[in-house]
Write an enzyme that holds these catalytic residues in place. Sequence first.
Site, PDB file in Angstrom:
ATOM      1  N   GLY A  88       1.264  -0.844   0.378  1.00  0.00           N
ATOM      2  CA  GLY A  88       0.240   0.379  -0.150  1.00  0.00           C
ATOM      3  C   GLY A  88       0.676   1.192   0.091  1.00  0.00           C
ATOM      4  O   GLY A  88       2.333   1.074  -0.101  1.00  0.00           O
ATOM      5  N   GLY A  90       2.499   3.859   1.310  1.00  0.00           N
ATOM      6  CA  GLY A  90       3.199   3.926   2.849  1.00  0.00           C
ATOM      7  C   GLY A  90       3.860   4.963   2.701  1.00  0.00           C
ATOM      8  O   GLY A  90       3.666   5.917   3.881  1.00  0.00           O
ATOM      9  N   LYS A 111       3.674  12.066  -3.181  1.00  0.00           N
ATOM     10  CA  LYS A 111       4.956  11.946  -2.794  1.00  0.00           C
ATOM     11  C   LYS A 111       5.968  12.174  -1.895  1.00  0.00           C
ATOM     12  O   LYS A 111       6.344  12.330  -1.881  1.00  0.00           O
ATOM     13  CB  LYS A 111       6.211  10.564  -3.580  1.00  0.00           C
ATOM     14  CG  LYS A 111       6.827   9.532  -3.467  1.00  0.00           C
ATOM     15  CD  LYS A 111       6.525   8.981  -4.517  1.00  0.00           C
ATOM     16  CE  LYS A 111       7.775   7.949  -4.951  1.00  0.00           C
ATOM     17  NZ  LYS A 111       8.601   7.069  -5.995  1.00  0.00           N
ATOM     18  N   ASP A 123       8.367   5.901   8.063  1.00  0.00           N
ATOM     19  CA  ASP A 123       7.974   7.595   8.592  1.00  0.00           C
ATOM     20  C   ASP A 123       7.067   8.516   8.186  1.00  0.00           C
ATOM     21  O   ASP A 123       7.251   9.395   6.957  1.00  0.00           O
ATOM     22  CB  ASP A 123       9.432   8.664   9.148  1.00  0.00           C
ATOM     23  CG  ASP A 123      10.115   9.154   7.588  1.00  0.00           C
ATOM     24  OD1 ASP A 123       9.740   8.550   6.768  1.00  0.00           O
ATOM     25  OD2 ASP A 123      11.126   9.187   7.607  1.00  0.00           O
ATOM     26  N   GLY A 124       6.934   7.657   6.371  1.00  0.00           N
ATOM     27  CA  GLY A 124       5.922   8.519   5.264  1.00  0.00           C
ATOM     28  C   GLY A 124       7.005   9.610   4.261  1.00  0.00           C
ATOM     29  O   GLY A 124       5.667   9.892   3.893  1.00  0.00           O
ATOM     30  N   ARG A 174       3.075  13.860  -8.490  1.00  0.00           N
ATOM     31  CA  ARG A 174       2.831  12.859  -9.289  1.00  0.00           C
ATOM     32  C   ARG A 174       2.070  12.965  -9.796  1.00  0.00           C
ATOM     33  O   ARG A 174       1.008  12.190  -9.250  1.00  0.00           O
ATOM     34  CB  ARG A 174       4.217  11.393  -8.890  1.00  0.00           C
ATOM     35  CG  ARG A 174       4.264  10.394  -9.881  1.00  0.00           C
ATOM     36  CD  ARG A 174       4.756   9.565  -9.041  1.00  0.00           C
ATOM     37  NE  ARG A 174       4.187   8.479  -8.844  1.00  0.00           N
ATOM     38  CZ  ARG A 174       5.079   7.071  -7.691  1.00  0.00           C
ATOM     39  NH1 ARG A 174       5.448   6.483  -8.358  1.00  0.00           N
ATOM     40  NH2 ARG A 174       4.241   6.562  -6.991  1.00  0.00           N
ATOM     41  N   ARG A 181      -2.026  -1.128 -10.157  1.00  0.00           N
ATOM     42  CA  ARG A 181      -0.366  -1.957 -10.146  1.00  0.00           C
ATOM     43  C   ARG A 181      -1.154  -3.178  -9.885  1.00  0.00           C
ATOM     44  O   ARG A 181      -1.683  -4.142  -9.881  1.00  0.00           O
ATOM     45  CB  ARG A 181       0.056  -1.395  -8.934  1.00  0.00           C
ATOM     46  CG  ARG A 181       0.779  -0.428  -8.747  1.00  0.00           C
ATOM     47  CD  ARG A 181       0.912   0.202  -7.090  1.00  0.00           C
ATOM     48  NE  ARG A 181       1.098   1.114  -6.680  1.00  0.00           N
ATOM     49  CZ  ARG A 181       2.550   2.364  -6.668  1.00  0.00           C
ATOM     50  NH1 ARG A 181       3.556   1.375  -7.095  1.00  0.00           N
ATOM     51  NH2 ARG A 181       2.480   3.239  -6.438  1.00  0.00           N
ATOM     52  N   ASP A 250       4.583  -4.713  -7.298  1.00  0.00           N
ATOM     53  CA  ASP A 250       3.711  -3.632  -6.758  1.00  0.00           C
ATOM     54  C   ASP A 250       4.203  -2.506  -7.936  1.00  0.00           C
ATOM     55  O   ASP A 250       3.841  -1.411  -7.217  1.00  0.00           O
ATOM     56  CB  ASP A 250       3.744  -3.669  -5.423  1.00  0.00           C
ATOM     57  CG  ASP A 250       5.501  -3.277  -5.278  1.00  0.00           C
ATOM     58  OD1 ASP A 250       5.863  -4.685  -5.087  1.00  0.00           O
ATOM     59  OD2 ASP A 250       5.824  -2.482  -4.442  1.00  0.00           O
ATOM     60  N   ASN A 251       5.377  -2.216  -8.528  1.00  0.00           N
ATOM     61  CA  ASN A 251       5.836  -1.258  -9.372  1.00  0.00           C
ATOM     62  C   ASN A 251       5.652  -1.708 -10.705  1.00  0.00           C
ATOM     63  O   ASN A 251       6.106  -0.937 -11.703  1.00  0.00           O
ATOM     64  CB  ASN A 251       7.641  -1.439  -9.312  1.00  0.00           C
ATOM     65  CG  ASN A 251       7.901  -0.674  -7.912  1.00  0.00           C
ATOM     66  OD1 ASN A 251       7.094  -0.026  -6.854  1.00  0.00           O
ATOM     67  ND2 ASN A 251       8.848  -1.321  -7.267  1.00  0.00           N
TER      68      ASN A 251
END
Length: 492
Positions: A88, A90, A111, A123-124, A174, A181, A250-251
């Site tokens: 997910g 993050g 992002k 920490d995101g 972005r 995905r 996931d990419n």
Amino acid sequence: MDVTFSFNNTYSRLPDRFFARVDPTPVSNPSLIAVNHELAELLQLDFHWLASREGVDVLAGNRVPEGAEPIAAAYAGHQFGHPVPQLGDGRAVLIGETVDRDGVRRDIQLKGSGRTPFSRGGDGRAALGPVIREYLVSEAMAALGIPTTRALAAVATGDSVIREQSLPGAVLTRVASSHIRVGTFQYFAFRRDVDGVRALADYVIARHYPSAAEAESPYRVLLDAVVARQADLVAKWLLVGFIHGVMNTDNMSISGETIDYGPCAFLDAYDPATVFSAIDQLGRYAYGNQPRVAQWNLTRLAEALVPLLAEDTEVAIAAAQEVLAAFAPRFEAAFHAGLRRKLGLSSEREGDVALGQDLLDLMRDNQADYTLTFRHLGTAASDPTGDEGVRNLFVDPTAYDRWSQRWRKRLAEDPDTVAERRAAMDLINPKFIPRNHQIEAVIEAAVERGDLSPFAELRTVLSSPYDEQPQFEGYAAPPSEQQRVLQTFCGT
């Protein structure tokens, strides 16, 4: 032209298990690093507003604009071949969708905008260096004509992030045709949530592949379309020497765009075994492995879609296998067609593929620079005295001499004039790519000295990769031995 975003959100209308609703986390002192004027115009945004205090607050996550519905998307994935049932967003928040000037729906995502329920202890946040890398490389890919997510803006946060050391933080805005995905489908498949897979597939068909809705087997047509787009995309990567670096499921974008520029890099000297990513210890995602990995990833997508392909599981699996079998021929056709064009051939003849592959093998054996070899071939094709530019790139120049005799004989059989051939070659063989050592120098200047002028200049150079740009000649040069970058790192 709208001053602010005109959101028209659809993904946030899906069931709640598809995402978590979460606002970006404010930062202490946001300041603008860059705004993409051309992309702002495409999105019907006023870039003067984006650069204003109010706009920067939005781009930093300090203010949620009207009409936004911030969410962090749920997805899973296979990372280096190992299944991870929950990943997910993050460190990213999708603030909303907008329809651009051409009628294309676009996601607007921040992002590095703080923690989400999917952060898994992180920490995101994002450091300045990875934000600069993604901005430069994604925009370079767009200028090269390769489907990609894009960078609308970058802002410094005024806060530090802790990685191996304390680094300045930043947020990247972005833009993508969507952030769905292969791993998004896997998220529901891992949970045996067939209704979730179906809802997602229906959404993807409506958003990206609407003609599939009219087909007798819409989910098979969906799989077929994604396979085709990915085959074409990876062929384009190889033709410019791009290495994604972390091709986890996931990419891999369902839309067929390049997404998630972490430890990405471009070839200098040609070698299909080249790996830059520091985390790819076994070379799984090496330059030459990318087609095989793409097909492996698409097999994971097919597995998720099996319950939708037919009521009988064996029939569904057979249908999936038939679709997947089309990947290799599709990729090879796209890559070989591109390779012929890079050699200056406008017609197709038996032996062309072998001619191109023999050159690649010689480039590998002679440590020849990938980009400049093909760029200088354009000069050599229009003037035999131009051979010297290619010869100088080879450890053993006579290896090129022997090959060029076969090449010139083949060129003589082609219908194009010399001028037509040179023009065509210069439109497919770039002079400028985002070379690893140049990106690292830009990042060092920004992080260590707060100097963004090298970043601005490299952005200018990379925006016109096929032009001569004599004032920026130095950016075309490969690295010296001392300048070589041997490893790249993830942005997390």
